[in-house]
Design an enzyme around this catalytic site. Sequence first.
Site, mmCIF file in Angstrom:
data_model
loop_
_atom_site.group_PDB
_atom_site.id
_atom_site.type_symbol
_atom_site.label_atom_id
_atom_site.label_comp_id
_atom_site.label_asym_id
_atom_site.label_seq_id
_atom_site.Cartn_x
_atom_site.Cartn_y
_atom_site.Cartn_z
ATOM 1 N N GLY A 11 6.655 24.970 -1.250
ATOM 2 C CA GLY A 11 7.884 24.945 -1.700
ATOM 3 C C GLY A 11 8.715 26.239 -1.758
ATOM 4 O O GLY A 11 7.932 26.919 -2.347
ATOM 5 N N ARG A 72 4.711 23.164 4.771
ATOM 6 C CA ARG A 72 3.936 22.113 4.755
ATOM 7 C C ARG A 72 3.591 22.075 5.693
ATOM 8 O O ARG A 72 4.130 21.229 6.702
ATOM 9 C CB ARG A 72 4.815 21.259 3.998
ATOM 10 C CG ARG A 72 5.526 21.470 2.449
ATOM 11 C CD ARG A 72 5.552 20.150 1.255
ATOM 12 N NE ARG A 72 5.790 20.818 0.246
ATOM 13 C CZ ARG A 72 6.855 20.903 -0.421
ATOM 14 N NH1 ARG A 72 7.775 20.414 0.346
ATOM 15 N NH2 ARG A 72 7.461 21.899 -1.034
ATOM 16 N N ASP A 103 0.515 25.571 -6.901
ATOM 17 C CA ASP A 103 -0.915 25.205 -6.833
ATOM 18 C C ASP A 103 -1.612 24.971 -5.097
ATOM 19 O O ASP A 103 -3.308 24.443 -5.088
ATOM 20 C CB ASP A 103 -1.639 24.341 -8.065
ATOM 21 C CG ASP A 103 -0.744 23.476 -7.889
ATOM 22 O OD1 ASP A 103 0.840 22.885 -7.474
ATOM 23 O OD2 ASP A 103 -0.857 22.090 -8.877
ATOM 24 N N THR A 126 7.199 29.370 -7.707
ATOM 25 C CA THR A 126 7.452 28.098 -7.105
ATOM 26 C C THR A 126 8.670 27.602 -8.391
ATOM 27 O O THR A 126 8.410 28.161 -9.926
ATOM 28 C CB THR A 126 6.412 26.502 -7.403
ATOM 29 O OG1 THR A 126 7.497 25.835 -7.396
ATOM 30 C CG2 THR A 126 5.583 27.228 -8.038
ATOM 31 N N ASP A 128 9.314 25.360 -9.959
ATOM 32 C CA ASP A 128 8.994 24.126 -11.051
ATOM 33 C C ASP A 128 8.252 24.787 -12.261
ATOM 34 O O ASP A 128 7.992 24.032 -13.293
ATOM 35 C CB ASP A 128 8.486 23.118 -10.415
ATOM 36 C CG ASP A 128 8.750 22.506 -9.592
ATOM 37 O OD1 ASP A 128 10.207 22.187 -9.572
ATOM 38 O OD2 ASP A 128 7.847 22.141 -8.545
ATOM 39 N N ASP A 130 5.061 25.144 -12.882
ATOM 40 C CA ASP A 130 3.829 23.848 -13.198
ATOM 41 C C ASP A 130 2.646 24.569 -12.707
ATOM 42 O O ASP A 130 1.622 23.888 -12.615
ATOM 43 C CB ASP A 130 4.235 22.444 -12.648
ATOM 44 C CG ASP A 130 4.441 22.545 -11.452
ATOM 45 O OD1 ASP A 130 4.583 23.988 -11.078
ATOM 46 O OD2 ASP A 130 4.494 21.497 -10.520
ATOM 47 N N ARG A 172 9.719 17.367 -9.840
ATOM 48 C CA ARG A 172 8.969 15.861 -9.617
ATOM 49 C C ARG A 172 8.240 15.645 -10.655
ATOM 50 O O ARG A 172 7.855 14.406 -11.055
ATOM 51 C CB ARG A 172 8.218 15.505 -7.731
ATOM 52 C CG ARG A 172 9.620 15.416 -6.971
ATOM 53 C CD ARG A 172 8.914 15.005 -5.750
ATOM 54 N NE ARG A 172 8.661 16.518 -5.511
ATOM 55 C CZ ARG A 172 8.277 16.980 -4.223
ATOM 56 N NH1 ARG A 172 9.044 16.693 -3.273
ATOM 57 N NH2 ARG A 172 7.438 18.326 -4.102
HETATM 58 P P1 ADP Z 1 3.014 24.050 -3.718
HETATM 59 O O1 ADP Z 1 2.214 25.546 -2.792
HETATM 60 O O2 ADP Z 1 4.065 24.226 -3.239
HETATM 61 O O3 ADP Z 1 2.308 23.501 -5.039
HETATM 62 P P2 ADP Z 1 2.135 22.095 -1.505
HETATM 63 O O4 ADP Z 1 2.020 21.300 -2.648
HETATM 64 O O5 ADP Z 1 3.263 21.385 -0.473
HETATM 65 O O6 ADP Z 1 2.952 22.855 -1.799
HETATM 66 O O7 ADP Z 1 1.231 22.991 -0.700
HETATM 67 C C1 ADP Z 1 2.060 23.643 0.824
HETATM 68 C C2 ADP Z 1 1.027 23.528 1.598
HETATM 69 O O8 ADP Z 1 -0.531 23.739 0.772
HETATM 70 C C3 ADP Z 1 0.111 22.103 2.700
HETATM 71 O O9 ADP Z 1 1.584 21.885 3.122
HETATM 72 C C4 ADP Z 1 -1.218 21.815 2.614
HETATM 73 O O10 ADP Z 1 -0.848 22.424 3.867
HETATM 74 C C5 ADP Z 1 -1.881 22.877 1.242
HETATM 75 N N1 ADP Z 1 -2.161 22.147 1.239
HETATM 76 C C6 ADP Z 1 -1.972 21.795 -0.446
HETATM 77 N N2 ADP Z 1 -2.995 20.785 -1.103
HETATM 78 C C7 ADP Z 1 -4.173 20.696 -0.508
HETATM 79 C C8 ADP Z 1 -5.749 20.404 -0.385
HETATM 80 N N3 ADP Z 1 -5.227 19.663 -1.512
HETATM 81 N N4 ADP Z 1 -6.674 21.249 0.406
HETATM 82 C C9 ADP Z 1 -5.938 21.843 1.848
HETATM 83 N N5 ADP Z 1 -4.874 22.373 1.544
HETATM 84 C C10 ADP Z 1 -4.087 21.619 0.510
#
Ligand code: ADP
Length: 322
Positions: A11, A72, A103, A126, A128, A130, A172
């Site tokens: 995000g 993503r 994270d 982010t 959030d 969090d 969320r």
């Molecule tokens: P944020 O970084 O804001 O928490 P996301 O959770 O959408 O956002 O994660 C961003 C991207 O990081 C995902 O689209 C994916 O490509 C990668 N990612 C997230 N979780 C994992 C995971 N467990 N293993 C590998 N890549 C991950």
Amino acid sequence: MNRLGILTSGGDAPGMNACIRAVVRHALNEGLEVMGIRRGYSGLLAGEVVKLNFRSVANIIQRGGTILETSRCADFLKPEGRRDAAVVLEQNGIDGLVIVGGDGSFRGASALMEETSTMVIGVPATIDNDVYGIDYTIGFDTAVNTAMEAIDKVRDTADAFERIFFVEVMGRDAGFIALQVAVAAGAAEVIVPEQKTDLDQLCRTLSDNFKRGKRSNIVVVAEGNKLGHSLQIAQYVENRLNTSCRACVLGHLQRGGAPTAKDRVLATRLGAAAVEGILKGKHGHMVGQRNGQVVYVPMRETWEKKKELAVHLFESLKVLGK
Ligand code: ADP
């Protein structure tokens, strides 16, 4: 290390640009070359790599969003995808990578590092907030201020009509924005994913507030709460209390806009600390600020441990929101 890569992922958050600017300029100052990777992990897999210089990041400190864009990326969840990413990094001579995101992005970065020995360092951005181990993420302060200003406006009309407003904010899985905004905007109540809310008790509180002469009752609702959508909650309370209720969903406007001074300064400090950290062997860590000090938190802790909401703010709301 000769060549540093930087990408934004997950995000978007206001202040990401200020962070990109700080990373690029501090890295150049250290004699490194800097490569910008567009569209997060998706752009990395597609080889969307551009060389950045001092002027590439001019005039961006005040802009929301991210000039590198974000995404993503489902392919990055698989080991094959991460292997392909390592090949792109090698082809472009990138020996270290700064990941600006949340994270989820750090999980991906950590897996990339473990499987391919790419050196990574994370910067938490982010709205959030969090992320475990640090006080604030980049973007949180701006999102809170945006939501607070919106609620100040809602309050004018709530007061004029003696209406109850349920203002839904982002979050969320986490209630950090909701709780901070509720306190800052003088809300009567807050509903967050981390706590169970008794709707009947909420109705009694709001009804008591009216009896005490409180004309504007604002309830801040985090989108991921267990009771449901703010519209449903508003309808339930309207039927129960026979009082006019309205729902207002702030949505994506909380993500946009110019970052606050606080977010710009945080992003600048963390960008500098990310460059310093990766040069000093802090790869596999996220850089952050805790109690005013720069800290390096093992990336793994950011998803294995959970950041707690500040309980004292709930107690304060109970006293002040009557
Ligand atoms: P944020 O970084 O804001 O928490 P996301 O959770 O959408 O956002 O994660 C961003 C991207 O990081 C995902 O689209 C994916 O490509 C990668 N990612 C997230 N979780 C994992 C995971 N467990 N293993 C590998 N890549 C991950």
